[in-house]
Motif scaffolding. Structure first.
Motif, PDB file in Angstrom:
ATOM      1  N   SER A 215      46.771  35.665  32.107  1.00  0.00           N
ATOM      2  CA  SER A 215      47.151  36.180  33.371  1.00  0.00           C
ATOM      3  C   SER A 215      47.379  37.562  33.206  1.00  0.00           C
ATOM      4  O   SER A 215      47.973  38.220  32.098  1.00  0.00           O
ATOM      5  CB  SER A 215      48.652  35.739  33.883  1.00  0.00           C
ATOM      6  OG  SER A 215      49.111  36.383  34.786  1.00  0.00           O
ATOM      7  N   LEU A 216      46.899  38.502  34.077  1.00  0.00           N
ATOM      8  CA  LEU A 216      47.089  39.971  34.109  1.00  0.00           C
ATOM      9  C   LEU A 216      48.347  40.261  34.179  1.00  0.00           C
ATOM     10  O   LEU A 216      49.096  40.117  35.356  1.00  0.00           O
ATOM     11  CB  LEU A 216      45.979  40.534  35.020  1.00  0.00           C
ATOM     12  CG  LEU A 216      44.690  40.662  34.689  1.00  0.00           C
ATOM     13  CD1 LEU A 216      43.795  41.201  36.059  1.00  0.00           C
ATOM     14  CD2 LEU A 216      44.297  41.457  33.374  1.00  0.00           C
TER      15      LEU A 216
ATOM     16  N   LEU B 135      40.829  43.470  40.283  1.00  0.00           N
ATOM     17  CA  LEU B 135      40.888  43.266  38.651  1.00  0.00           C
ATOM     18  C   LEU B 135      40.973  41.918  38.225  1.00  0.00           C
ATOM     19  O   LEU B 135      40.260  41.584  37.112  1.00  0.00           O
ATOM     20  CB  LEU B 135      42.412  44.078  38.410  1.00  0.00           C
ATOM     21  CG  LEU B 135      41.993  45.514  38.473  1.00  0.00           C
ATOM     22  CD1 LEU B 135      43.242  46.150  38.313  1.00  0.00           C
ATOM     23  CD2 LEU B 135      40.947  46.040  37.558  1.00  0.00           C
ATOM     24  N   GLN B 136      41.515  40.974  38.913  1.00  0.00           N
ATOM     25  CA  GLN B 136      41.589  39.398  38.732  1.00  0.00           C
ATOM     26  C   GLN B 136      40.004  39.123  38.496  1.00  0.00           C
ATOM     27  O   GLN B 136      39.592  38.307  37.781  1.00  0.00           O
ATOM     28  CB  GLN B 136      42.070  38.616  39.602  1.00  0.00           C
ATOM     29  CG  GLN B 136      43.700  38.772  39.331  1.00  0.00           C
ATOM     30  CD  GLN B 136      44.769  38.204  40.539  1.00  0.00           C
ATOM     31  OE1 GLN B 136      44.021  37.873  41.790  1.00  0.00           O
ATOM     32  NE2 GLN B 136      45.789  37.663  40.508  1.00  0.00           N
ATOM     33  N   GLU B 137      39.059  39.338  39.715  1.00  0.00           N
ATOM     34  CA  GLU B 137      37.776  38.976  39.585  1.00  0.00           C
ATOM     35  C   GLU B 137      37.028  39.602  38.344  1.00  0.00           C
ATOM     36  O   GLU B 137      36.136  39.022  37.548  1.00  0.00           O
ATOM     37  CB  GLU B 137      37.152  39.513  40.900  1.00  0.00           C
ATOM     38  CG  GLU B 137      35.777  39.172  41.068  1.00  0.00           C
ATOM     39  CD  GLU B 137      34.964  39.631  42.399  1.00  0.00           C
ATOM     40  OE1 GLU B 137      33.755  39.526  42.249  1.00  0.00           O
ATOM     41  OE2 GLU B 137      35.854  39.866  43.316  1.00  0.00           O
ATOM     42  N   LEU B 138      37.309  40.706  37.981  1.00  0.00           N
ATOM     43  CA  LEU B 138      36.643  41.582  36.985  1.00  0.00           C
ATOM     44  C   LEU B 138      37.075  40.695  35.579  1.00  0.00           C
ATOM     45  O   LEU B 138      36.335  40.891  34.927  1.00  0.00           O
ATOM     46  CB  LEU B 138      37.242  43.052  36.993  1.00  0.00           C
ATOM     47  CG  LEU B 138      36.672  43.778  35.608  1.00  0.00           C
ATOM     48  CD1 LEU B 138      35.208  43.825  35.796  1.00  0.00           C
ATOM     49  CD2 LEU B 138      37.306  45.149  35.866  1.00  0.00           C
ATOM     50  N   GLN B 139      38.355  40.602  35.478  1.00  0.00           N
ATOM     51  CA  GLN B 139      38.868  40.085  34.417  1.00  0.00           C
ATOM     52  C   GLN B 139      38.249  38.438  34.171  1.00  0.00           C
ATOM     53  O   GLN B 139      37.520  38.099  33.107  1.00  0.00           O
ATOM     54  CB  GLN B 139      40.324  39.591  34.265  1.00  0.00           C
ATOM     55  CG  GLN B 139      40.816  38.773  33.057  1.00  0.00           C
ATOM     56  CD  GLN B 139      42.165  38.199  33.235  1.00  0.00           C
ATOM     57  OE1 GLN B 139      42.787  37.914  34.403  1.00  0.00           O
ATOM     58  NE2 GLN B 139      42.842  38.192  32.103  1.00  0.00           N
ATOM     59  N   GLN B 140      38.034  37.804  35.220  1.00  0.00           N
ATOM     60  CA  GLN B 140      37.213  36.480  35.185  1.00  0.00           C
ATOM     61  C   GLN B 140      35.647  36.583  34.642  1.00  0.00           C
ATOM     62  O   GLN B 140      34.925  35.931  34.012  1.00  0.00           O
ATOM     63  CB  GLN B 140      37.463  35.821  36.484  1.00  0.00           C
ATOM     64  CG  GLN B 140      36.767  34.439  36.277  1.00  0.00           C
ATOM     65  CD  GLN B 140      37.485  33.387  35.348  1.00  0.00           C
ATOM     66  OE1 GLN B 140      38.706  33.323  35.218  1.00  0.00           O
ATOM     67  NE2 GLN B 140      36.670  33.059  34.469  1.00  0.00           N
ATOM     68  N   VAL B 141      35.078  37.671  35.206  1.00  0.00           N
ATOM     69  CA  VAL B 141      33.616  37.857  35.069  1.00  0.00           C
ATOM     70  C   VAL B 141      33.593  38.348  33.599  1.00  0.00           C
ATOM     71  O   VAL B 141      32.428  37.702  32.663  1.00  0.00           O
ATOM     72  CB  VAL B 141      33.087  38.871  35.748  1.00  0.00           C
ATOM     73  CG1 VAL B 141      31.689  39.478  35.715  1.00  0.00           C
ATOM     74  CG2 VAL B 141      32.977  38.442  37.432  1.00  0.00           C
TER      75      VAL B 141
END
Length: 70
Positions: free
Chosen positions: A2-3, A29-35
């Motif tokens: 979790s960010l 940022l959640q999408e960037l973290q997942q990618v």
């Protein structure tokens, strides 16, 4: 993972308090973290060195351009 996102601040130090802006930042940022996580895992599965991949991801983020800077 979790960010843990910071309280976003403007260049003058004031808090970015617009709920919609903070929501968009959080989603981006959640999408960037997942990618990034997916790319990292793929690299490891393909036999790439973990530390090299981590270093490249950091370097890539540090190399982002600000198109709005005067």
């Amino acid at each position: 993972m979790s960010l843990q996102l910071p309280i976003w601040r403007a260049a003058d130090g004031s808090v970015v308090s617009c709920t919609e802006k903070v929501k968009v930042m959080t989603e981006n940022l959640q999408e960037l973290q997942q990618v990034a996580q997916d790319a990292f895992e793929d690299a490891i599965l393909m036999g790439c060195d973990e530390q090299q991949v981590r270093a490249f991801l950091v370097e890539m983020m540090q190399g982002l351009d600000n198109p709005y800077q005067s």
